[in-house]
Motif scaffolding. Sequence first.
Motif, PDB file in Angstrom:
ATOM      1  N   SER A 115       0.827  -1.210   0.000  1.00 44.52           N
ATOM      2  CA  SER A 115       0.000   0.000   0.000  1.00 44.52           C
ATOM      3  C   SER A 115       0.859   1.257   0.000  1.00 44.52           C
ATOM      4  CB  SER A 115      -0.926  -0.014   1.215  1.00 44.52           C
ATOM      5  OG  SER A 115      -1.793  -1.120   1.177  1.00 44.52           O
ATOM      6  N   ARG A 116       1.938   1.249   0.757  1.00 46.19           N
ATOM      7  CA  ARG A 116       2.825   2.419   0.797  1.00 46.19           C
ATOM      8  C   ARG A 116       3.520   2.626  -0.535  1.00 46.19           C
ATOM      9  NH1 ARG A 116       5.372   0.754   6.676  1.00 46.19           N
ATOM     10  NH2 ARG A 116       3.615   1.512   7.958  1.00 46.19           N
ATOM     11  N   ALA A 117       3.828   1.524  -1.239  1.00 49.05           N
ATOM     12  CA  ALA A 117       4.493   1.645  -2.536  1.00 49.05           C
ATOM     13  C   ALA A 117       3.599   2.322  -3.566  1.00 49.05           C
ATOM     14  CB  ALA A 117       4.917   0.268  -3.038  1.00 49.05           C
ATOM     15  N   LEU A 118       2.276   2.261  -3.344  1.00 40.08           N
ATOM     16  CA  LEU A 118       1.333   2.863  -4.282  1.00 40.08           C
ATOM     17  C   LEU A 118       0.835   4.224  -3.812  1.00 40.08           C
ATOM     18  CD1 LEU A 118      -0.860  -0.289  -5.033  1.00 40.08           C
ATOM     19  CD2 LEU A 118       1.156   0.497  -6.266  1.00 40.08           C
ATOM     20  N   ALA A 119       1.397   4.725  -2.715  1.00 41.72           N
ATOM     21  CA  ALA A 119       0.875   5.949  -2.108  1.00 41.72           C
ATOM     22  C   ALA A 119       0.952   7.143  -3.050  1.00 41.72           C
ATOM     23  CB  ALA A 119       1.629   6.252  -0.819  1.00 41.72           C
ATOM     24  N   GLY A 120       1.968   7.231  -3.900  1.00 38.90           N
ATOM     25  CA  GLY A 120       2.129   8.383  -4.776  1.00 38.90           C
ATOM     26  C   GLY A 120       1.379   8.293  -6.082  1.00 38.90           C
ATOM     27  N   LEU A 121       0.690   7.187  -6.333  1.00 34.23           N
ATOM     28  CA  LEU A 121      -0.026   7.010  -7.595  1.00 34.23           C
ATOM     29  C   LEU A 121      -1.458   7.521  -7.485  1.00 34.23           C
ATOM     30  CD1 LEU A 121       1.204   3.438  -8.579  1.00 34.23           C
ATOM     31  CD2 LEU A 121       2.060   5.639  -9.395  1.00 34.23           C
ATOM     32  N   SER A 125      -8.601   2.349  -9.705  1.00 31.61           N
ATOM     33  CA  SER A 125      -8.785   0.927  -9.411  1.00 31.61           C
ATOM     34  C   SER A 125      -7.658   0.077  -9.968  1.00 31.61           C
ATOM     35  CB  SER A 125     -10.126   0.433  -9.969  1.00 31.61           C
ATOM     36  OG  SER A 125     -10.175   0.620 -11.377  1.00 31.61           O
ATOM     37  N   VAL A 126      -6.959   0.600 -10.984  1.00 26.63           N
ATOM     38  CA  VAL A 126      -5.815  -0.106 -11.579  1.00 26.63           C
ATOM     39  C   VAL A 126      -4.590   0.787 -11.439  1.00 26.63           C
ATOM     40  CG1 VAL A 126      -4.823  -1.130 -13.649  1.00 26.63           C
ATOM     41  CG2 VAL A 126      -7.276  -1.351 -13.213  1.00 26.63           C
ATOM     42  N   ALA A 127      -3.549   0.254 -10.792  1.00 22.99           N
ATOM     43  CA  ALA A 127      -2.297   0.981 -10.630  1.00 22.99           C
ATOM     44  C   ALA A 127      -1.254   0.351 -11.539  1.00 22.99           C
ATOM     45  CB  ALA A 127      -1.836   0.934  -9.176  1.00 22.99           C
ATOM     46  N   VAL A 128      -0.706   1.151 -12.453  1.00 24.03           N
ATOM     47  CA  VAL A 128       0.301   0.671 -13.388  1.00 24.03           C
ATOM     48  C   VAL A 128       1.658   1.221 -12.949  1.00 24.03           C
ATOM     49  CG1 VAL A 128       1.061   0.589 -15.787  1.00 24.03           C
ATOM     50  CG2 VAL A 128      -1.390   0.597 -15.249  1.00 24.03           C
ATOM     51  N   LEU A 129       2.559   0.320 -12.591  1.00 20.31           N
ATOM     52  CA  LEU A 129       3.885   0.715 -12.152  1.00 20.31           C
ATOM     53  C   LEU A 129       4.846   0.762 -13.336  1.00 20.31           C
ATOM     54  CD1 LEU A 129       4.168  -1.505  -8.925  1.00 20.31           C
ATOM     55  CD2 LEU A 129       3.376   0.857  -9.118  1.00 20.31           C
ATOM     56  N   PRO A 130       5.699   1.778 -13.404  1.00 18.83           N
ATOM     57  CA  PRO A 130       6.672   1.864 -14.501  1.00 18.83           C
ATOM     58  C   PRO A 130       7.836   0.889 -14.260  1.00 18.83           C
ATOM     59  CG  PRO A 130       6.949   3.715 -13.009  1.00 18.83           C
ATOM     60  CD  PRO A 130       5.751   2.951 -12.519  1.00 18.83           C
ATOM     61  N   ASP A 131       7.592  -0.352 -14.545  1.00 20.59           N
ATOM     62  CA  ASP A 131       8.574  -1.401 -14.277  1.00 20.59           C
ATOM     63  C   ASP A 131       8.597  -2.353 -15.464  1.00 20.59           C
ATOM     64  OD1 ASP A 131      10.270  -3.306 -13.264  1.00 20.59           O
ATOM     65  OD2 ASP A 131       9.243  -3.489 -11.331  1.00 20.59           O
ATOM     66  N   ASP A 132       9.790  -2.665 -15.939  1.00 16.08           N
ATOM     67  CA  ASP A 132       9.912  -3.589 -17.065  1.00 16.08           C
ATOM     68  C   ASP A 132       9.696  -5.040 -16.649  1.00 16.08           C
ATOM     69  OD1 ASP A 132      10.434  -1.558 -18.871  1.00 16.08           O
ATOM     70  OD2 ASP A 132      12.613  -1.638 -18.541  1.00 16.08           O
ATOM     71  N   ARG A 145      -7.422  -2.553  -5.225  1.00 11.34           N
ATOM     72  CA  ARG A 145      -6.738  -2.112  -6.434  1.00 11.34           C
ATOM     73  C   ARG A 145      -6.105  -3.306  -7.136  1.00 11.34           C
ATOM     74  NH1 ARG A 145      -3.213   3.219  -4.993  1.00 11.34           N
ATOM     75  NH2 ARG A 145      -3.684   3.724  -7.150  1.00 11.34           N
ATOM     76  N   ILE A 146      -5.967  -3.159  -8.443  1.00 10.66           N
ATOM     77  CA  ILE A 146      -5.209  -4.113  -9.244  1.00 10.66           C
ATOM     78  C   ILE A 146      -3.870  -3.466  -9.569  1.00 10.66           C
ATOM     79  CG2 ILE A 146      -5.113  -5.374 -11.429  1.00 10.66           C
ATOM     80  CD1 ILE A 146      -8.185  -5.342 -11.416  1.00 10.66           C
ATOM     81  N   VAL A 147      -2.806  -4.169  -9.283  1.00 12.49           N
ATOM     82  CA  VAL A 147      -1.455  -3.657  -9.501  1.00 12.49           C
ATOM     83  C   VAL A 147      -0.826  -4.437 -10.642  1.00 12.49           C
ATOM     84  CG1 VAL A 147       0.794  -3.204  -8.473  1.00 12.49           C
ATOM     85  CG2 VAL A 147      -1.275  -3.098  -7.057  1.00 12.49           C
ATOM     86  N   THR A 148      -0.327  -3.729 -11.631  1.00  9.37           N
ATOM     87  CA  THR A 148       0.377  -4.363 -12.740  1.00  9.37           C
ATOM     88  C   THR A 148       1.514  -3.448 -13.172  1.00  9.37           C
ATOM     89  OG1 THR A 148       0.103  -5.410 -14.905  1.00  9.37           O
ATOM     90  CG2 THR A 148      -1.084  -3.350 -14.524  1.00  9.37           C
ATOM     91  N   THR A 149       2.295  -3.913 -14.099  1.00 11.94           N
ATOM     92  CA  THR A 149       3.453  -3.146 -14.553  1.00 11.94           C
ATOM     93  C   THR A 149       3.372  -2.921 -16.061  1.00 11.94           C
ATOM     94  OG1 THR A 149       4.790  -5.138 -14.952  1.00 11.94           O
ATOM     95  CG2 THR A 149       4.873  -4.164 -12.741  1.00 11.94           C
ATOM     96  N   THR A 150       4.149  -1.944 -16.516  1.00 11.58           N
ATOM     97  CA  THR A 150       4.204  -1.686 -17.960  1.00 11.58           C
ATOM     98  C   THR A 150       4.785  -2.888 -18.692  1.00 11.58           C
ATOM     99  OG1 THR A 150       6.350  -0.601 -17.589  1.00 11.58           O
ATOM    100  CG2 THR A 150       4.395   0.814 -17.671  1.00 11.58           C
ATOM    101  N   GLY A 151       5.681  -3.609 -18.033  1.00 11.93           N
ATOM    102  CA  GLY A 151       6.245  -4.798 -18.653  1.00 11.93           C
ATOM    103  C   GLY A 151       5.204  -5.866 -18.903  1.00 11.93           C
ATOM    104  N   MET A 152       4.259  -6.027 -17.988  1.00 12.78           N
ATOM    105  CA  MET A 152       3.189  -7.006 -18.184  1.00 12.78           C
ATOM    106  C   MET A 152       2.239  -6.562 -19.286  1.00 12.78           C
ATOM    107  SD  MET A 152       1.567  -9.782 -17.517  1.00 12.78           S
ATOM    108  CE  MET A 152       2.115 -10.460 -15.935  1.00 12.78           C
ATOM    109  N   GLY A 238       9.944 -11.205  -5.824  1.00  4.64           N
ATOM    110  CA  GLY A 238       8.811 -11.385  -4.897  1.00  4.64           C
ATOM    111  C   GLY A 238       8.029 -10.119  -4.698  1.00  4.64           C
ATOM    112  N   ALA A 239       7.185  -9.794  -5.637  1.00  5.84           N
ATOM    113  CA  ALA A 239       6.351  -8.600  -5.518  1.00  5.84           C
ATOM    114  C   ALA A 239       4.929  -8.961  -5.175  1.00  5.84           C
ATOM    115  CB  ALA A 239       6.387  -7.830  -6.837  1.00  5.84           C
TER     116      ALA A 239
END
Length: 309
Positions: A115-121, A125-132, A145-152, A238-239
């Motif tokens: 939850s803290r990792a998503l605090a700045g987003l 309902s969908v959080a997209v992290l800039p991660d390959d 929330r649904i958490v996914t990455t740009t790589g996915m 391990g995310a």
Amino acid sequence: MGVFVFLPLVLPLSAWPVARLAEQHLHPRAATWLLTVAAVVLAVCSTLCLALLMVVGTAQLPGNPLPDGWSDPEVREAVPYDEVAGKAAIPALIGVLFSCGRAARHHHRLRLRASRALAGLPPRSVAVLPDDVPYAYALPGRRDRIVTTTGMLRGLTGPERRALFAHERAHLAGRHHRFLLAVQLAGRANPFLRPLRTAVAYTTERWADEEAAARIGDRRLVARAVGKAALASHGAPGATLASFAAPGPVPRRVAALLGPAPVVRSWPPVFTAVGLAAWGAAVGTTVSVLSSANAAVSLFFILQAATPL
């Protein structure tokens, strides 16, 4: 009572074949509920059995704060090898409480960290992290929330992304994290219940697969999305949150999605593989409850008779 007082400790062994039958033949939703309830009840009964053994087996030890009547021979005769069983139950019960507390604390910390990792987003309902690194999971909380990455997302087509999001939304709608946490704690309370943890991890994924297939209306599309997402996220760090994003046995899930949708039954007949799974879990759980209740009631009346007024 005799040796039957130990029955709740070993009866979870009967859940192994039941778990196998349930995950193969029951509807995933029914299998998840059945195995989770059975695991929790069996874990509570085995923990209560350890507590009773500790009380009776250590009542006669010097310095014990229990009433003198509790060390009466009549009370000790209710439990075979009472002194040995009582002393062995002490570290076992401490281990159960410590292990369950540690697992619950670890689960809570993971949720807070995510939850803290998503605090700045943005609060979407969908959080997209800039991660390959490709991965996706459902994060329950006050704001699901649904958490996914740009790589996915890069590895999936538009329809496959909709299937992925439908799968993760099914996890959130079904509160699957609660089932997973419950069976995880049950497995910590009694190691014989650990196969049920693996089974429920699979059935929750299958449950989400079927909900996604019903929402999307294309089982092959969901199967393709499941396969591509699992291959893309293989070896990702391990995310995840306590198995929230665990892909499960992907080939079995894909094969199930390529077949017909499972039939939802209210309660299956006993003379079928599905019935054996459901009725086996019900009978095993009932026997464990009755054994624990019988031991508790019998000891209660024995202790009442032995304790002077």
